[in-house]
Design a protein around this motif. Structure first.
Motif: not given
Length: 506
Positions: A445-458
């Motif tokens: 969960l932590v890994v996917f939330v972190s990378f999804y946040f990066i994806y949604s911002q960039t």
């Protein structure tokens, strides 16, 4: 017996192809035939799932008996007696479907595109297709139990390729109609059944000088097992297909087609978890028959952890990126009025599928001990609670509400099966649930939330890139934790030690 690791790998290769074929060919079916026609194709799957209850646990009994340390003569006798019953079952199923084909076309399927006469003929063709499909379960299970999982998977791979891939060529260049699609399914299924049966009989012919029956009635312990599995089969068919039964009867074929598309994505965690569970079932049976509880407990712990990691990674990949995946998969083939409902539905179905997938090893471990009563009790509760809940949510929210009941019944089933299994293996609650379930869940969960946040911002890269990098990073973190949990050094020799623990239980 073939290597457990090899069997797991071939099962995964076969299942991955099954998932890949959905992504590759379903958009082409919709392009060539339309969403409503795809709804009828999806109905084929619903009918197959419903009539699978007619198996009555016979194929599972064959796998169980063939996996144990019995003589070839004993196994041949079991095979021939079960095969006779199977012929009667498949013939009865075919006759029943043919006689009710017009009723199904008139009172079940809803569409303005196809006349009743054509719908009736489609159902009749589906009847032949699913009957031969059902018959193949016996022979596939026999090869599985004999340890020839790699061969069985190879046969299934080419059969699936012919059914799902070659049919696209037929639809595009020969005849673009549902009649062509269903006739081709029948041809493929008949050939598949003959090939599987030939392989099973060849095994016995090579090992038994004179083929004869050592007994004329199935042993009592098999009948008891079949009795329990019969109830499980019926309950499982109702629980897993009730949503599709209601959706296909209450809504149009177009809505059913869209529902099936969302459901196809949502079932990915189970499709990728099932090969591990089915591959290990013969090994579980063998260890139980040899009374090797230490080996069984060790194998179960590691495989349960691996299963959970697979389920969590696939589920988070779908849940976070569902909008982009639908766009990537189907393009503009989804009408805008249905897109939001499909995304909402897919997310709720994914959550329920997570709880279903985490039960897989519980189910097969209990079956290895011959304990079917827990699954029966669980299934009765699911039907009692699930069907009214499903109808309520569909009535209130439309087809998008089906996911809520799916979450409730599978969460309840997971909680229920957890405790008899924990007692059976004498695991502590903390060790089995927290260490092998909660911790890998949090890591993923932590890994996917972190990378999804990066994806949604960039949005610099495609979502597939972020899914891939998130999956790799999550796998690395989960392996690191498993090594620490198992007191194995985090180096190449430690990895070899972990694999040997898994491989040696075969």
């Amino acid at each position: 017996m073939k290597s457990t690791v090899l069997n797991v790998l071939t099962n995964y290769g076969n299942k991955l192809w099954g998932i890949l074929s959905i992504y590759l060919f379903v958009p082409l079916y919709i392009q060539l035939l339309g969403v409503e026609a795809y709804g009828i194709i999806s109905f084929y799957t619903v009918v197959l799932s419903i009539i699978s209850l007619a198996d009555l646990g016979l194929s599972s009994a064959v796998i169980k008996e063939f996996s144990a340390s019995f003589s070839d003569g004993y196994k041949y006798s079991v095979f021939k007696l079960v095969e006779k019953k199977y012929f009667i079952i498949c013939g009865t199923v075919l006759l029943g479907l043919l006689l009710t084909s017009n009723f199904i076309a008139v009172h079940w399927l809803q569409t303005d595109k196809f006349p009743i006469e054509d719908l009736t003929k489609y159902v009749m063709l589906i009847s032949f297709g699913v009957s031969f499909h059902l018959c193949s379960s016996l022979y596939y299970g026999a090869l599985f139990g004999l340890g020839y999982q790699a061969r069985a998977n190879m046969y299934q791979f080419f059969w699936a390729l012919l059914r799902t891939g070659v049919v696209v060529i037929i639809l595009r260049y020969v005849s673009n109609s549902l009649y062509s699609y269903f006739f081709w399914q029948i041809i493929c299924n008949v050939g598949y059944v003959f090939l599987l049966r030939y392989s099973v009989l060849s095994y016995f012919i090579k090992r038994i000088k004179v083929l004869y029956l050592e007994f004329v009635k199935l042993p009592k312990h098999i009948l008891i097992y079949i009795g329990g599995m019969s109830l499980i089969s019926i309950i499982s068919a109702v629980n897993t297909q009730m949503d599709k039964i209601l959706i296909s009867s209450l809504f149009t074929l177009k809505v059913f087609g869209y529902y099936t598309l969302a459901s196809s994505l949502a079932q990915s965690p189970t499709l990728l978890g099932m090969p591990l569970a089915t591959s290990l079932f013969p090994t579980f049976v063998k260890l139980v028959s040899e009374r090797d509880m230490d080996g069984l407990k060790s194998l179960f712990r590691i495989s349960n952890y691996i299963l959970n990691v697979i389920v969590f990674i696939v589920s988070f990949s779908l849940y976070f990126y569902i909008s982009d995946l639908f766009r990537f998969w189907l393009g503009n083939r989804i009408e805008e009025g249905y897109r939001e409902d499909m995304e909402f539905l897919a997310r709720t179905l994914i959550v329920g599928t997570v709880f279903l997938s985490m039960q897989l090893l519980f189910y097969y471990a209990l079956l290895a001990f011959g304990k079917t009563k827990y699954t029966v009790y669980q299934g009765v509760f699911q039907i009692t609670m699930g069907v009214p809940l499903l109808y309520y949510f569909i009535h209130v929210l439309g087809f998008r509400g089906a996911g809520y009941s799916w979450i409730v019944i599978n969460l309840g089933a997971y909680i229920y099966l957890f405790f008899p299994l924990r007692k059976l293996f004498d695991y502590g609650f903390y060790k089995l649930f927290v260490n092998y379930t909660v911790v890998p869940f949090v890591i993923c969960l932590v890994v996917f939330v972190s990378f999804y946040f990066i994806y949604s911002q960039t949005l610099y890269f495609h979502c597939i890139f972020y899914i891939a990098i998130s999956s790799v990073f999550a796998v690395f973190c989960c392996i690191f934790y498993l090594f620490k949990l198992s007191n194995i050094p985090l180096k190449l020799s430690g990895f070899k030690d972990l694999m040997s623990r898994f491989r040696d239980n075969k």
